[in-house]
Scaffold this motif. Structure first.
Motif, PDB file in Angstrom:
ATOM      1  N   LYS A  52       7.561   0.507   2.486  1.00 35.29           N
ATOM      2  CA  LYS A  52       6.420   1.421   2.427  1.00 35.29           C
ATOM      3  C   LYS A  52       5.819   1.466   1.011  1.00 35.29           C
ATOM      4  O   LYS A  52       6.527   1.408   0.012  1.00 35.29           O
ATOM      5  CB  LYS A  52       6.835   2.830   2.845  1.00 35.29           C
ATOM      6  CG  LYS A  52       7.303   2.939   4.291  1.00 35.29           C
ATOM      7  CD  LYS A  52       6.213   2.565   5.267  1.00 35.29           C
ATOM      8  CE  LYS A  52       6.654   2.775   6.708  1.00 35.29           C
ATOM      9  NZ  LYS A  52       5.628   2.322   7.666  1.00 35.29           N
ATOM     10  N   LYS A  53       4.499   1.605   0.955  1.00 32.88           N
ATOM     11  CA  LYS A  53       3.781   1.772  -0.315  1.00 32.88           C
ATOM     12  C   LYS A  53       3.485   3.257  -0.510  1.00 32.88           C
ATOM     13  O   LYS A  53       2.825   3.875   0.332  1.00 32.88           O
ATOM     14  CB  LYS A  53       2.474   0.983  -0.294  1.00 32.88           C
ATOM     15  CG  LYS A  53       2.647  -0.526  -0.169  1.00 32.88           C
ATOM     16  CD  LYS A  53       1.319  -1.233  -0.369  1.00 32.88           C
ATOM     17  CE  LYS A  53       0.257  -0.722   0.589  1.00 32.88           C
ATOM     18  NZ  LYS A  53      -1.065  -1.342   0.353  1.00 32.88           N
ATOM     19  N   LYS A  83       7.901   0.990  -2.632  1.00 31.73           N
ATOM     20  CA  LYS A  83       7.338   0.778  -3.963  1.00 31.73           C
ATOM     21  C   LYS A  83       6.373   1.906  -4.296  1.00 31.73           C
ATOM     22  O   LYS A  83       5.594   2.337  -3.446  1.00 31.73           O
ATOM     23  CB  LYS A  83       6.614  -0.569  -4.026  1.00 31.73           C
ATOM     24  CG  LYS A  83       6.078  -0.914  -5.405  1.00 31.73           C
ATOM     25  CD  LYS A  83       5.416  -2.283  -5.426  1.00 31.73           C
ATOM     26  CE  LYS A  83       4.872  -2.604  -6.810  1.00 31.73           C
ATOM     27  NZ  LYS A  83       4.196  -3.927  -6.846  1.00 31.73           N
ATOM     28  N   VAL A  84       6.423   2.374  -5.558  1.00 33.03           N
ATOM     29  CA  VAL A  84       5.584   3.493  -6.006  1.00 33.03           C
ATOM     30  C   VAL A  84       4.488   3.001  -6.941  1.00 33.03           C
ATOM     31  O   VAL A  84       4.730   2.178  -7.820  1.00 33.03           O
ATOM     32  CB  VAL A  84       6.431   4.548  -6.751  1.00 33.03           C
ATOM     33  CG1 VAL A  84       5.546   5.687  -7.262  1.00 33.03           C
ATOM     34  CG2 VAL A  84       7.528   5.093  -5.856  1.00 33.03           C
ATOM     35  N   ALA A 103      -6.273   6.364  -3.115  1.00 33.84           N
ATOM     36  CA  ALA A 103      -4.998   6.093  -2.438  1.00 33.84           C
ATOM     37  C   ALA A 103      -5.178   6.042  -0.922  1.00 33.84           C
ATOM     38  O   ALA A 103      -4.559   5.217  -0.234  1.00 33.84           O
ATOM     39  CB  ALA A 103      -3.971   7.155  -2.820  1.00 33.84           C
ATOM     40  N   ILE A 104      -6.040   6.914  -0.406  1.00 35.26           N
ATOM     41  CA  ILE A 104      -6.321   6.927   1.037  1.00 35.26           C
ATOM     42  C   ILE A 104      -7.042   5.637   1.440  1.00 35.26           C
ATOM     43  O   ILE A 104      -6.680   4.979   2.415  1.00 35.26           O
ATOM     44  CB  ILE A 104      -7.164   8.164   1.413  1.00 35.26           C
ATOM     45  CG1 ILE A 104      -6.363   9.446   1.156  1.00 35.26           C
ATOM     46  CG2 ILE A 104      -7.609   8.087   2.867  1.00 35.26           C
ATOM     47  CD1 ILE A 104      -7.203  10.708   1.195  1.00 35.26           C
ATOM     48  N   ASN A 105      -8.069   5.267   0.663  1.00 34.15           N
ATOM     49  CA  ASN A 105      -8.861   4.076   0.982  1.00 34.15           C
ATOM     50  C   ASN A 105      -8.045   2.790   0.851  1.00 34.15           C
ATOM     51  O   ASN A 105      -8.309   1.807   1.543  1.00 34.15           O
ATOM     52  CB  ASN A 105     -10.092   4.012   0.083  1.00 34.15           C
ATOM     53  CG  ASN A 105     -11.079   5.138   0.364  1.00 34.15           C
ATOM     54  OD1 ASN A 105     -11.123   5.667   1.470  1.00 34.15           O
ATOM     55  ND2 ASN A 105     -11.853   5.524  -0.634  1.00 34.15           N
ATOM     56  N   GLN A 106      -7.059   2.813  -0.051  1.00 33.02           N
ATOM     57  CA  GLN A 106      -6.194   1.641  -0.228  1.00 33.02           C
ATOM     58  C   GLN A 106      -5.063   1.610   0.799  1.00 33.02           C
ATOM     59  O   GLN A 106      -4.213   0.725   0.773  1.00 33.02           O
ATOM     60  CB  GLN A 106      -5.625   1.626  -1.649  1.00 33.02           C
ATOM     61  CG  GLN A 106      -6.675   1.349  -2.714  1.00 33.02           C
ATOM     62  CD  GLN A 106      -6.129   1.499  -4.132  1.00 33.02           C
ATOM     63  OE1 GLN A 106      -4.955   1.219  -4.386  1.00 33.02           O
ATOM     64  NE2 GLN A 106      -6.964   1.970  -5.048  1.00 33.02           N
ATOM     65  N   ASP A 109       0.997   4.153   2.477  1.00 30.92           N
ATOM     66  CA  ASP A 109       1.723   4.682   3.635  1.00 30.92           C
ATOM     67  C   ASP A 109       2.046   6.161   3.494  1.00 30.92           C
ATOM     68  O   ASP A 109       2.198   6.872   4.495  1.00 30.92           O
ATOM     69  CB  ASP A 109       3.026   3.899   3.828  1.00 30.92           C
ATOM     70  CG  ASP A 109       2.766   2.438   4.135  1.00 30.92           C
ATOM     71  OD1 ASP A 109       2.132   2.158   5.165  1.00 30.92           O
ATOM     72  OD2 ASP A 109       3.188   1.582   3.342  1.00 30.92           O
ATOM     73  N   GLY A 110       2.189   6.638   2.261  1.00 28.91           N
ATOM     74  CA  GLY A 110       2.485   8.043   2.010  1.00 28.91           C
ATOM     75  C   GLY A 110       1.991   8.434   0.633  1.00 28.91           C
ATOM     76  O   GLY A 110       1.855   7.575  -0.254  1.00 28.91           O
ATOM     77  N   ILE A 111       1.709   9.722   0.454  1.00 22.96           N
ATOM     78  CA  ILE A 111       1.148  10.201  -0.813  1.00 22.96           C
ATOM     79  C   ILE A 111       1.966  11.380  -1.328  1.00 22.96           C
ATOM     80  O   ILE A 111       2.238  12.336  -0.596  1.00 22.96           O
ATOM     81  CB  ILE A 111      -0.325  10.622  -0.649  1.00 22.96           C
ATOM     82  CG1 ILE A 111      -1.176   9.394  -0.283  1.00 22.96           C
ATOM     83  CG2 ILE A 111      -0.857  11.281  -1.919  1.00 22.96           C
ATOM     84  CD1 ILE A 111      -2.625   9.722   0.050  1.00 22.96           C
TER      85      ILE A 111
END
Length: 367
Positions: A52-53, A83-84, A103-106, A109-111
């Protein structure tokens, strides 16, 4: 002859019916593997979370506390095979909002969100949820259903340090408060400070200041130097209460350099740098209340992965702070990694740590 054919057809229909019933009662292969044992659906779900990113959106990335918090985030994500990417914003809330949108547009997977307020973040958070991207915040002033928000038990931390200040000063004296508005944890700490003032009428606030900047500790040191010149005599100032470790560092340096070691500093938060100062017998910073910053990062990640896993999570997660006093510490220098040997309750928190998360870590370690 016709009778015989009818009998044969009846037998075939009966056999076919039995076969269909048997097929209908067969469990899917995922539930009954070849070994005949029930499959571990939790483990299977955990394995699917590898790779997950994760985006970490920060309002301010300052000092060793932030560095250790980021370390905790990265450590836990990497243990789970992810990966963070860190998005710093230098205190600019408009930039923080823009980074959240990025971050949303890219399609992360989680924020994870570190600080910030509702005006800057809530629209973006809701947009993330609409796109099925889970969000977990730390010390952010947002209230969106389905978004866990971690907080450090801010009122409790303030109470711990202020009670110690009152005890050490004999319930009287003049104090300086270093605090800044506009941050959710600061506002909670102010509630405890107001209660402290109401309770301790013989402890007078003679000065108050504080601002968050990219050089908070240095700016605080300069302002504290000015206050020391305004109150130059021994006894003019009894103590300083600092609502953030960057404030405490700046105040302690100013006091030590001025040779005014009769003034004691009581702070909030803890990092390796802070601990070195508190352990130094010549330093005026004598006590602090905190949650291990690495633990904060780890726990925040665990709740994010719970959301990714589909688990039910609370909207508010309160972390338990501990009080660290110089008298508890050994003479030899220790790090926050060793602090649990001397201060009960420090570090190694299991909060948010589920069995399936541990299984996911083990699976990721084998890859």
């Amino acid at each position: 002859m016709r009778h015989w054919k009818k009998s044969l057809m009846a037998v075939l229909v009966f056999v076919l019916s039995i076969s269909l019933i048997a097929c209908g009662s067969t469990k899917p292969a995922s539930q009954t593997p070849d070994n005949g044992k029930p499959a571990d659906n939790a483990a299977a779900g955990a394995n699917s979370l590898a790779g997950k990113k994760i985006a970490l959106i920060m309002q301010i990335n300052l000092g060793t506390f932030s560095a250790q918090y980021i370390d905790g985030v990265k450590e836990q994500v990497e243990k789970l095979g992810g990966k963070v990417t860190v998005f710093p914003t230098d205190g600019d809330l408009a930039k923080m909002s823009s980074n959240l949108d990025a971050a949303i547009n890219q399609k992360f997977d989680g924020i994870l969100i570190d600080h910030g307020n509702a005006e800057a973040l809530e629209a973006g958070v809701k947009k993330a949820l609409e796109k099925k991207i889970p969000v977990v915040a730390f010390d952010a002033d947002i209230k969106v259903p389905g978004v866990p928000v971690l907080q450090q038990g801010d009122q409790k931390m303030a109470e711990m340090t202020l009670d110690k200040l009152a005890k050490d000063s004999g319930g009287k004296g003049n104090i300086v408060k270093i605090w800044v508005a506009g941050f959710a944890p600061m506002e909670r700490r102010q509630i405890a400070y107001k209660a402290f003032q109401d309770k301790n009428k013989d402890i007078k606030e003679i000065a108050a200041f504080g601002a968050a900047s990219q050089n908070t500790a240095l700016d605080t040191q300069s302002q504290m130097e000015a206050i020391l010149k305004k109150y130059p005599n021994k006894g003019d100032i009894t103590a300083v209460w600092a609502a953030w470790d960057e404030f405490a560092k700046g105040a302690a340096r100013a006091i030590q350099q001025a040779g005014r070691t009769e003034i004691k500093v009581y702070g909030i938060d803890m990092s390796d740098e802070d601990l070195q100062m508190i352990q130094d017998p010549k330093n005026p910073w004598v006590a602090s209340a905190a949650v291990d910053p690495k633990d904060i990062g780890r726990i925040q990640v665990r709740y994010l992965y719970q959301k990714l896993h589909g688990d039910q999570t609370p909207d508010t997660v309160v972390l338990d702070p501990v009080f660290v006093d110089r008298d508890q510490l050994p003479k030899e220098q220790v790090s926050t990694a060793q602090l649990s040997q001397h201060v009960k309750g420090w570090g190694g928190s299991q909060q948010g740590y589920t069995d399936w998360l541990k299984q996911a870590e083990q699976a990721a370690a084998k890859k």
